[in-house]
Design an enzyme around this catalytic site. Structure first.
Site, mmCIF file in Angstrom:
data_model
loop_
_atom_site.group_PDB
_atom_site.id
_atom_site.type_symbol
_atom_site.label_atom_id
_atom_site.label_comp_id
_atom_site.label_asym_id
_atom_site.label_seq_id
_atom_site.Cartn_x
_atom_site.Cartn_y
_atom_site.Cartn_z
ATOM 1 N N GLU A 1 9.766 12.678 -38.858
ATOM 2 C CA GLU A 1 10.778 12.631 -37.767
ATOM 3 C C GLU A 1 11.527 11.209 -37.785
ATOM 4 O O GLU A 1 11.288 10.262 -37.098
ATOM 5 C CB GLU A 1 9.824 12.295 -36.393
ATOM 6 C CG GLU A 1 8.924 13.471 -36.125
ATOM 7 C CD GLU A 1 8.159 13.310 -34.991
ATOM 8 O OE1 GLU A 1 7.737 12.009 -34.756
ATOM 9 O OE2 GLU A 1 7.551 14.055 -34.503
ATOM 10 N N GLY B 1 14.436 8.576 -37.704
ATOM 11 C CA GLY B 1 15.500 8.426 -36.618
ATOM 12 C C GLY B 1 16.484 7.144 -37.255
ATOM 13 O O GLY B 1 17.621 7.182 -37.867
ATOM 14 N N ARG B 2 16.016 5.791 -37.458
ATOM 15 C CA ARG B 2 16.634 4.732 -37.750
ATOM 16 C C ARG B 2 17.199 5.039 -39.287
ATOM 17 O O ARG B 2 18.108 4.518 -39.497
ATOM 18 C CB ARG B 2 15.654 3.558 -37.692
ATOM 19 C CG ARG B 2 16.401 2.247 -38.206
ATOM 20 C CD ARG B 2 15.209 1.081 -38.258
ATOM 21 N NE ARG B 2 14.134 1.105 -37.160
ATOM 22 C CZ ARG B 2 14.301 0.384 -36.150
ATOM 23 N NH1 ARG B 2 15.399 -0.372 -35.934
ATOM 24 N NH2 ARG B 2 13.408 0.371 -35.036
ATOM 25 N N CYS C 1 25.973 -12.393 -17.918
ATOM 26 C CA CYS C 1 25.594 -13.736 -17.242
ATOM 27 C C CYS C 1 24.000 -13.800 -17.431
ATOM 28 O O CYS C 1 23.007 -13.690 -16.416
ATOM 29 C CB CYS C 1 25.762 -13.501 -15.929
ATOM 30 S SG CYS C 1 27.407 -13.481 -15.310
ATOM 31 N N GLU C 2 23.639 -13.832 -18.656
ATOM 32 C CA GLU C 2 22.249 -14.060 -19.083
ATOM 33 C C GLU C 2 22.230 -15.013 -20.413
ATOM 34 O O GLU C 2 23.175 -14.698 -21.316
ATOM 35 C CB GLU C 2 21.582 -12.806 -19.473
ATOM 36 C CG GLU C 2 21.657 -11.574 -18.546
ATOM 37 C CD GLU C 2 20.403 -11.724 -17.581
ATOM 38 O OE1 GLU C 2 19.510 -12.621 -18.230
ATOM 39 O OE2 GLU C 2 20.142 -11.054 -16.638
ATOM 40 N N TYR D 1 19.470 2.894 -32.406
ATOM 41 C CA TYR D 1 18.883 2.163 -31.323
ATOM 42 C C TYR D 1 20.065 1.097 -30.858
ATOM 43 O O TYR D 1 19.876 -0.217 -30.483
ATOM 44 C CB TYR D 1 17.750 1.231 -31.546
ATOM 45 C CG TYR D 1 16.796 2.068 -32.028
ATOM 46 C CD1 TYR D 1 16.086 3.063 -31.120
ATOM 47 C CD2 TYR D 1 16.352 2.236 -33.405
ATOM 48 C CE1 TYR D 1 15.242 4.234 -31.567
ATOM 49 C CE2 TYR D 1 15.376 3.332 -33.800
ATOM 50 C CZ TYR D 1 14.986 4.240 -32.913
ATOM 51 O OH TYR D 1 13.994 5.181 -33.413
#
Ligand code: PLP
Length: 419
Positions: free
Chosen positions: A274, A276-277, A343-344, A372
């Site tokens: 499986e 993904g990345r 704003c973080e 991702y």
């Protein structure tokens, strides 16, 4: 597999297309994927397993754009889904449900029904309660669900804690020591049919040892289960193979395949992996435009139009992603924080990074953003999610339009019947 984003005549390209040309059509920020790289990576991993019967089930959560998924299923790739929404996408992208596996600790009744109706290859079950629910849902529909248990082998994948899943204190899978009892329970149920065993210990694994260690444990379990009369035809070895973001030295596809095959290849199982990345990560980049430079105290900030709402890996996992200007290389550098408009203070793409001196309107490419990346994006701060572009050779297409303001309020209303 490094020519996906080459520099030609000093300028960064996606395959044969200058990034500037894509930005002219699609704007910024934008995710750009290389179709040829996706193909090459699928083919390389497929070849790595060619000595045994196998199916690659792409973990669609890594990048679920329909065009990306379609590209892979067209080559014969199966899909690993983790929700009803991903199942919907996998089907819409042209995937064949008989090549889908369904992983995830919290499958709802509706999702189970959807997967039963679609006729997926295997449910990777994560608890005994889930087993009973799947049996009941299948009974109601008069069908038999093909199942495996996802077993948790209790090995440390030596990766970031948020993407470690195979330790005994994680929410994933059933403890491998309880597997024999769980399989016995499954065997006694009428509407599930045991077809395999599954295992996935984590993501961005750059060392084969934990993978081999986990597979040795799974191997003993398969033997034990067969002795107990279960026919274990499918062995799902999960995903997790790591990629190069910075200076990691992950095993190659061939080394990974060889390690898996030497651990479990002689069991006579049809292997499922499986990834993904490994398929999507370095097949994509994120391109953002410099808005401002500013100095606060002795710190220099480069403010860009991309943000943690587009690419949250640096914030969420303290992840390093390589950054370079799209335009011609420059000599002078300085150490900067590359930050977005949100704003973080957690809104950064890079911290204390030595980069060529950047100016307003410069484009920069953030590498390894194909997995991702967009899938974890949000509309926080009223931000429109980025466009996505697929490139092949000297052609490209916008495969997801940038959000418009109308998209930001879809489904919302100001109540008329209250107050
Ligand atoms: C996330 C996940 C994968 C894919 O992991 P990668 O690191 O992207 O290869 C595979 N299987 C399961 C069950 C997952 O949760």
């Amino acid at each position: 597999m490094s020519e996906a984003f080459p520099r030609r005549d000093g300028r960064l390209h996606a395959e044969n297309v200058p990034i500037e040309q894509i930005v002219e059509a699609a704007g910024t920020p934008v995710f750009i994927y290389s179709a040829s790289e996706l193909d090459a990576r699928y083919d390389a991993l497929d070849a790595a397993f060619s000595a045994v019967p196998h199916t690659l089930c792409y973990a669609i959560k890594a990048n679920m754009n329909l065009a990306v998924v379609n590209r892979l299923v067209t080559r014969g790739c199966g899909i690993d889904v983790t929700s009803g929404g991903e199942l919907f996408r996998a089907q819409l992208a042209g995937g064949d449900p008989s090549q889908f596996v369904y992983s995830g600790v919290g499958k709802t009744d509706a999702e189970i029904d959807h997967a039963l109706d679609a006729g997926i290859r295997m449910f990777n079950i994560e608890s005994r309660e889930e087993l009973r629910v799947i049996d009941a849902r299948a009974a109601e529909r008069g069908v038999v669900a093909p199942v495996s248990f996802r077993v948790n082998p209790d090995v440390d994948p030596q990766t970031h804690p948020y993407i470690s899943t195979g330790l005994s204190n994680s929410k994933f899978g059933i403890p491998i020591a309880e597997a024999v009892d769980a399989y016995a329970e499954a065997k006694a149920l009428e509407h599930v049919h045991v077809v395999g065993v599954s295992c996935h210990i984590g993501s961005q694994i750059v060392n084969l040892d934990p993978i081999v260690d986990a597979l040795q444990r799974v191997r003993s379990l398969v033997t034990e289960l067969r002795d107990a009369g279960h026919s274990i035809e499918l062995l799902d070895v999960g995903g997790g193979l790591g990629i190069v973001y910075d200076r990691e030295q992950p095993p190659s596809a061939a080394e990974y395949g060889a390690a898996v095959i030497s651990s479990v290849g002689d069991l006579g199982c049809h292997l499922i992996a499986e990834p993904g990345r490994w398929i999507a990560g370095n097949s994509g980049i994120f391109v953002t435009r410099v808005l401002y430079g500013k100095d606060n105290g002795d710190k220099h900030f480069t403010v860009v139009d991309g943000a943690m709402t587009d690419l949250i890996r640096p914030t969420l996992y303290q992840a390093y992603q390589r950054i370079e200007p799209v335009g011609p290389p420059r000599e002078n550098t300085r150490v900067v924080d590359v930050v977005g408009p949100v704003c973080e203070s957690a809104d950064f793409l890079a911290q204390q990074r030595e980069l060529p001196i950047l100016e307003r309107d410069d484009l920069i490419a953030v590498h390894s953003a194909g997995a991702y990346g967009f899938v974890m994006s949000s509309n926080y701060n009223g931000r429109c999610r980025a466009a996505e572009v697929l490139v092949e050779g000297d052609q490209f297409e916008i495969v997801r339009a940038r959000d418009r303001f109308e998209d930001l309020i879809r489904g919302e209303s100001i109540p008329e019947g209250l107050g």
